[in-house]
Design an enzyme around this catalytic site. Structure first.
Site, mmCIF file in Angstrom:
data_model
loop_
_atom_site.group_PDB
_atom_site.id
_atom_site.type_symbol
_atom_site.label_atom_id
_atom_site.label_comp_id
_atom_site.label_asym_id
_atom_site.label_seq_id
_atom_site.Cartn_x
_atom_site.Cartn_y
_atom_site.Cartn_z
ATOM 1 N NE ARG A 96 46.688 44.682 -9.322
ATOM 2 C CZ ARG A 96 46.537 45.973 -9.077
ATOM 3 N NH1 ARG A 96 46.887 46.462 -7.897
ATOM 4 N NH2 ARG A 96 46.028 46.777 -9.980
ATOM 5 C CB CYS A 127 52.692 69.384 3.847
ATOM 6 S SG CYS A 127 51.740 70.668 4.660
ATOM 7 C CD GLU A 128 48.839 67.393 -0.297
ATOM 8 O OE1 GLU A 128 47.609 67.322 -0.058
ATOM 9 O OE2 GLU A 128 49.346 68.213 -1.088
ATOM 10 C CD GLU A 181 48.878 42.616 -22.420
ATOM 11 O OE1 GLU A 181 48.588 43.558 -21.660
ATOM 12 O OE2 GLU A 181 48.843 42.720 -23.656
#
Length: 426
Positions: free
Chosen positions: A276, A344-345, A273
């Site tokens: 990536r 806004c983080e 499997e």
């Protein structure tokens, strides 16, 4: 190797300048290379030539149907973890007998969909799921092919959020309970035990954890066969890592040799499997510099991509190499800059003190190795609509997922009747 390279000072995807795509579709956007997808799939599949193996691409890495179709045409099956991914695989033309369905929380509707589709096998992860699948199969007059996912309690040595093979993880059946669960499965109506499944984690850059897990699995297969079970499929999961930072990573050939050494004598269909490993370096995120901001102690490049578009850096402290789309023609030393988004983080940071050339407002920047767990993990935080995905092949390119509009998001919502009217909320 990937197919994102500079030509005449401009970054290209295969034979297409990325700036040309940006001019047409706007920024930010994801861009994938067909040639890289095909090259990486072939490298993995060729490594298992001569072994009885099914390469089942893990859709969760990148579930765009054009990507799935590209790999399916090379011979790939798929490994999926939701009913939505099943529908994507079907629409992309993947044969049912090349589909494996994993996931710790499959719903009744998802079990029905997989059963009706006639997939190769369900990787069952708990006794309650096994009993539910039995009930559904009996009610529909079908037999469900099952592999039990076993947790071998092997430390993959990766980030704690992507390890899956320890006994405290939520995945699979505890190693010591495996024979008991298999015995129960044999006695359940509508269930046919066909194999065994294992997956210990993601982004492994060391083959030794695989060796430990596969040797335990080999012993377990022998015990289960002694118990009378017909173990003919062996799903070894995925997890082979890639070099985000340019460092070494295991070669598919070395991984295949390890598989052959540890479980190659079991006379099983080997289900592999990779996710990536195939799509990671096949994609980039292209973003535009909004502002070059000089802070008290450092320089910030504020770009138009946000952490909602690429979650990995804030979620895993992940590294993505960055380069300007227009190659610098200056001999000046690169600047150490923080590359940040507009959200806004404080966590909306893609890289700190990265050496990049001087860039100006409007310049384009790429974040490499974004083809896996990029677009699939994106969200709409701050009411930021989803960005497009583009697939290139040679000198051709096309949008394979359009840019969403804020209107698309608002159309999903409705106002309660008691809030409707002409009253001014203020």
């Amino acid at each position: 190797m990937d197919h994102f390279q500079y030509r005449d000072g401009q970054m290209h995807v295969e034979d297409v300048p990325l700036a040309t795509i940006a001019e047409s579709v706007g920024t930010p956007f994801y861009c994938y290379s067909s040639a890289t997808l095909e090259r990486h799939y072939d490298a993995f599949a060729d490594a298992f030539e001569g072994q009885n193996a099914l390469v089942a691409y893990a859709i969760k890495a990148n579930s765009n149907m054009a990507v799935i179709r590209t790999l399916g045409l090379r011979g790939a099956g798929v490994a999926l973890v939701s009913g939505g991914e099943l529908r994507r695989a079907q629409q992309a033309g993947i044969p049912a007998q090349k589909i494996v369905f994993s996931g710790v929380g499959k719903t009744e509707a998802e079990l029905i969909a997989g059963l009706d589709a006639g997939i190769l096998q369900f990787n069952v992860e708990s006794e309650p799921e096994l009993r539910k699948l039995s009930e559904i199969a009996v009610a529909r007059g079908k037999t469900a092919p099952v592999a039990i996912r076993v947790n071998p309690d092997v430390d993959a040595g990766v980030h704690h959020k992507i390890t899956t093979g320890l006994k405290e993880n939520k995945f699979g059946i505890e190693w010591t309970a495996a024979r008991e669960i298999y015995a129960k499965a044999r006695d359940l109506p509508g269930i046919e035990v066909v194999g065994l499944s294992v997956h210990i984690g993601s982004q492994l850059l060391d083959l030794e954890p695989f060796r430990k897990a596969f040797l335990k699995i080999s012993d377990l297969v022998a015990m289960l066969r002694q118990d009378g079970h017909d173990i003919r499929n062996l799903d070894l999961g995925g997890g082979l890592g890639i070099p985000y930072d340019g460092g070494p990573s295991p070669a598919p050939a070395d991984y295949a040799a390890l598989v052959k050494e540890t479980v190659g004598n079991l006379d099983c269909l080997l289900v592999l499997e990779p996710g990536r490993m195939i799509t990671g370096n096949a994609g980039v995120l292209v973003t535009r510099l909004l502002y070059r901001k000089e802070g008290a102690t450092r320089t910030f490049y504020v770009v138009d991509a946000g952490m909602n578009d690429l979650m990995r850096p804030t979620l895993y402290d992940a590294y993505h190499h960055m380069e300007p789309v227009r190659q610098s023609d200056s001999n000046a030393e690169p600047l150490p800059v923080d590359v940040v988004g507009p959200i806004c983080e404080t966590g909306d940071t893609f890289g700190k003190q990265r050496p990049l050339p001087a860039m100006e407002q409007g310049d384009l920047l790429i974040m490499r190795t974004a083809g896996a767990y990029g677009a699939v993990m994106a969200n709409t935080y701050n009411t930021r609509a989803g960005i497009p995905e583009v697939l290139a092949s040679g000198d051709r390119w096309t949008v394979v997922r359009r840019r969403m509009e804020v209107a698309d998001l608002l159309a999903l919502e409705s106002m309660p009747d008691w809030l409707e009217g002409d009253d001014d909320p203020a």
